[in-house]
Design a protein around this motif. Structure first.
Motif, PDB file in Angstrom:
ATOM      1  N   LEU A 136       0.829  -1.204   0.000  1.00 28.83           N
ATOM      2  CA  LEU A 136       0.000   0.000   0.000  1.00 28.83           C
ATOM      3  C   LEU A 136       0.866   1.257   0.000  1.00 28.83           C
ATOM      4  O   LEU A 136       0.516   2.257  -0.630  1.00 28.83           O
ATOM      5  N   GLN A 137       1.996   1.206   0.668  1.00 26.79           N
ATOM      6  CA  GLN A 137       2.889   2.364   0.710  1.00 26.79           C
ATOM      7  C   GLN A 137       3.551   2.631  -0.636  1.00 26.79           C
ATOM      8  O   GLN A 137       3.935   3.768  -0.928  1.00 26.79           O
ATOM      9  N   LEU A 138       3.688   1.596  -1.451  1.00 31.72           N
ATOM     10  CA  LEU A 138       4.361   1.741  -2.741  1.00 31.72           C
ATOM     11  C   LEU A 138       3.406   2.130  -3.864  1.00 31.72           C
ATOM     12  O   LEU A 138       3.844   2.375  -4.989  1.00 31.72           O
ATOM     13  N   GLN A 139       2.116   2.184  -3.578  1.00 26.97           N
ATOM     14  CA  GLN A 139       1.166   2.595  -4.607  1.00 26.97           C
ATOM     15  C   GLN A 139       1.288   4.092  -4.862  1.00 26.97           C
ATOM     16  O   GLN A 139       1.230   4.897  -3.945  1.00 26.97           O
ATOM     17  N   THR A 140       1.474   4.436  -6.110  1.00 28.24           N
ATOM     18  CA  THR A 140       1.588   5.850  -6.503  1.00 28.24           C
ATOM     19  C   THR A 140       0.617   6.117  -7.646  1.00 28.24           C
ATOM     20  O   THR A 140       0.093   5.178  -8.270  1.00 28.24           O
ATOM     21  N   PRO A 141       0.357   7.388  -7.960  1.00 31.08           N
ATOM     22  CA  PRO A 141      -0.529   7.700  -9.088  1.00 31.08           C
ATOM     23  C   PRO A 141      -0.054   7.108 -10.411  1.00 31.08           C
ATOM     24  O   PRO A 141      -0.830   6.905 -11.333  1.00 31.08           O
ATOM     25  N   GLN A 142       1.256   6.805 -10.491  1.00 21.74           N
ATOM     26  CA  GLN A 142       1.805   6.263 -11.734  1.00 21.74           C
ATOM     27  C   GLN A 142       1.733   4.735 -11.788  1.00 21.74           C
ATOM     28  O   GLN A 142       2.168   4.127 -12.756  1.00 21.74           O
ATOM     29  N   HIS A 143       1.201   4.132 -10.733  1.00 21.13           N
ATOM     30  CA  HIS A 143       1.160   2.666 -10.671  1.00 21.13           C
ATOM     31  C   HIS A 143       0.296   2.127 -11.815  1.00 21.13           C
ATOM     32  O   HIS A 143      -0.823   2.578 -12.023  1.00 21.13           O
ATOM     33  N   GLN A 144       0.831   1.127 -12.521  1.00 24.74           N
ATOM     34  CA  GLN A 144       0.173   0.633 -13.733  1.00 24.74           C
ATOM     35  C   GLN A 144      -0.864  -0.467 -13.484  1.00 24.74           C
ATOM     36  O   GLN A 144      -1.767  -0.658 -14.265  1.00 24.74           O
ATOM     37  N   THR A 145      -0.721  -1.214 -12.387  1.00 24.22           N
ATOM     38  CA  THR A 145      -1.689  -2.274 -12.099  1.00 24.22           C
ATOM     39  C   THR A 145      -2.842  -1.713 -11.279  1.00 24.22           C
ATOM     40  O   THR A 145      -2.741  -0.628 -10.719  1.00 24.22           O
ATOM     41  N   ARG A 146      -3.928  -2.479 -11.228  1.00 22.79           N
ATOM     42  CA  ARG A 146      -5.082  -2.008 -10.465  1.00 22.79           C
ATOM     43  C   ARG A 146      -4.678  -1.785  -9.012  1.00 22.79           C
ATOM     44  O   ARG A 146      -4.188  -2.684  -8.347  1.00 22.79           O
ATOM     45  N   PRO A 147      -4.871  -0.592  -8.485  1.00 20.89           N
ATOM     46  CA  PRO A 147      -4.466  -0.330  -7.108  1.00 20.89           C
ATOM     47  C   PRO A 147      -5.363  -1.050  -6.106  1.00 20.89           C
ATOM     48  O   PRO A 147      -6.532  -1.310  -6.377  1.00 20.89           O
ATOM     49  N   TYR A 148      -4.793  -1.389  -4.984  1.00 20.24           N
ATOM     50  CA  TYR A 148      -5.586  -1.964  -3.911  1.00 20.24           C
ATOM     51  C   TYR A 148      -6.423  -0.830  -3.298  1.00 20.24           C
ATOM     52  O   TYR A 148      -5.930   0.272  -3.089  1.00 20.24           O
ATOM     53  N   SER A 149      -7.682  -1.128  -2.998  1.00 22.94           N
ATOM     54  CA  SER A 149      -8.534  -0.094  -2.421  1.00 22.94           C
ATOM     55  C   SER A 149      -8.345   0.035  -0.915  1.00 22.94           C
ATOM     56  O   SER A 149      -8.771   1.016  -0.310  1.00 22.94           O
ATOM     57  N   GLY A 150      -7.709  -0.938  -0.309  1.00 26.09           N
ATOM     58  CA  GLY A 150      -7.486  -0.899   1.127  1.00 26.09           C
ATOM     59  C   GLY A 150      -6.897  -2.199   1.631  1.00 26.09           C
ATOM     60  O   GLY A 150      -6.509  -3.072   0.843  1.00 26.09           O
ATOM     61  N   PHE A 151      -6.828  -2.322   2.927  1.00 28.70           N
ATOM     62  CA  PHE A 151      -6.178  -3.470   3.560  1.00 28.70           C
ATOM     63  C   PHE A 151      -6.833  -4.800   3.174  1.00 28.70           C
ATOM     64  O   PHE A 151      -6.170  -5.732   2.729  1.00 28.70           O
TER      65      PHE A 151
END
Length: 311
Positions: A136-151
């Motif tokens: 979760l800490q490594l998710q950035t706006p530039q992340h290409q894969t579907r982001p995790y919505s939460g824990f």
């Protein structure tokens, strides 16, 4: 010590440790995000942002991602810290109590064994929480894969896409980290505390005829000093673990397969500095938080003991 008193003492340690961990993570989390992003930045992942230093990283994350970026992974950090500290102090005090049987006091080696035992148990129980926090800490706006919505979404997605074994990525360096870091920190804390108590006792008796308890400043200094010693020795394990716990690329292939590969690549391409990336943020985060943790822990423990004595 009677069996019921021993059980009370162990649970008092667990309660004090949990409150202490919860108090510290709230104030230090932005530095934890910065540390994690520095740790995984090996120069070969275009989706991991680069920062010049800790200060610039904090300002950049705040400007581009806002408070959500600075507190990415906060829930698992709070959960993991609270559980870890509580379990750590509980297992540590329980181990010490077991080793104290038929002994007047514990040797440094037995303090070390108690801390190592507690660290190993905590690591096995909490590794999935720390893996989710890292991702979760490594998710950035530039992340290409579907982001995790939460824990909870992260936990489900990891198990669905990578299998339950993925929850234990980084466990081996994590075990080395927990066992060695905790062992060094708690052994240093206990031994320094003993020296300081003896010094205070002798000084108090000479000056006033009575011995005073250690002060809040003493606990803070002991916490910071023991933490610094542990950080300097064990920090490379944190880097190895963080790099193993990264989310796989778009093709599903992990960026590193095991700890040995991380060590070889890091040593070859980044040298010794690669194993200490993010250490400034780590020190800024952990020295004050360790001081606060032990201040809160010792004071809550004293409070619980006083309350039990009045019963």
């Amino acid at each position: 010590m009677a069996a019921s008193q021993a059980v009370n003492w162990q649970w008092e340690n667990a309660a004090a440790g949990s409150v202490a961990g919860l108090a510290t993570v709230t104030f230090s989390h932005p530095l934890d995000v910065v540390r994690t992003r520095f740790q995984v930045n090996d120069g070969r992942n275009p989706h991991v942002p680069s920062y010049k230093n800790t200060r610039q990283a904090l300002f950049t994350i705040a400007r581009s991602e806002g408070l959500r970026g600075l507190y990415a992974g906060f829930y698992p950090a709070v959960l993991g810290s609270t559980i870890s500290w509580g379990l750590y102090f509980y297992f540590y005090s329980k181990a010490k109590q077991r080793y104290l049987k038929n002994r007047d006091k514990l040797t440094p080696g037995l303090h070390l064994a108690s801390a190592a035992e507690a660290g190993g148990l905590v690591c096995v129980l909490t590794n999935p929480v720390w893996l989710v926090k890292t991702r979760l800490q490594l998710q950035t706006p530039q992340h290409q894969t579907r982001p995790y919505s939460g824990f909870h979404d992260a936990l489900k997605t990891v198990v669905k896409d990578e299998g339950w074994k993925a929850l234990y990525k980084g466990l081996v360096p994590g075990l080395f980290l927990q066992v060695s870091h905790g062992a060094i920190q708690f052994t240093a804390y206990e031994e320094l505390r003993k020296v300081l108590v003896n010094f205070r006792f002798e000084r108090s008796v000479l000056i006033s005829g009575s011995a005073d308890l250690l002060t809040t400043i003493d606990y803070a200094t002991l916490g910071a000093s023991s933490k610094l010693a542990a950080i300097l020795v064990t920090y490379p394990f944190q880097v190895i673990r963080a790099r193993l716990q990264q989310r796989p690329g778009i093709n599903g292939v992990p960026r590193y397969m095991d700890s040995w590969q991380v060590m070889k690549r890091t040593a070859r391409l980044e040298g010794l500095n690669g194993f200490y990336k993010g250490i400034t943020a780590n020190i800024l985060k952990n020295l004050p938080s360790s001081s606060l943790t032990f201040v809160v822990y010792e004071n809550i423990l004293n409070m619980l003991k006083l309350a039990r004595a009045k019963e």
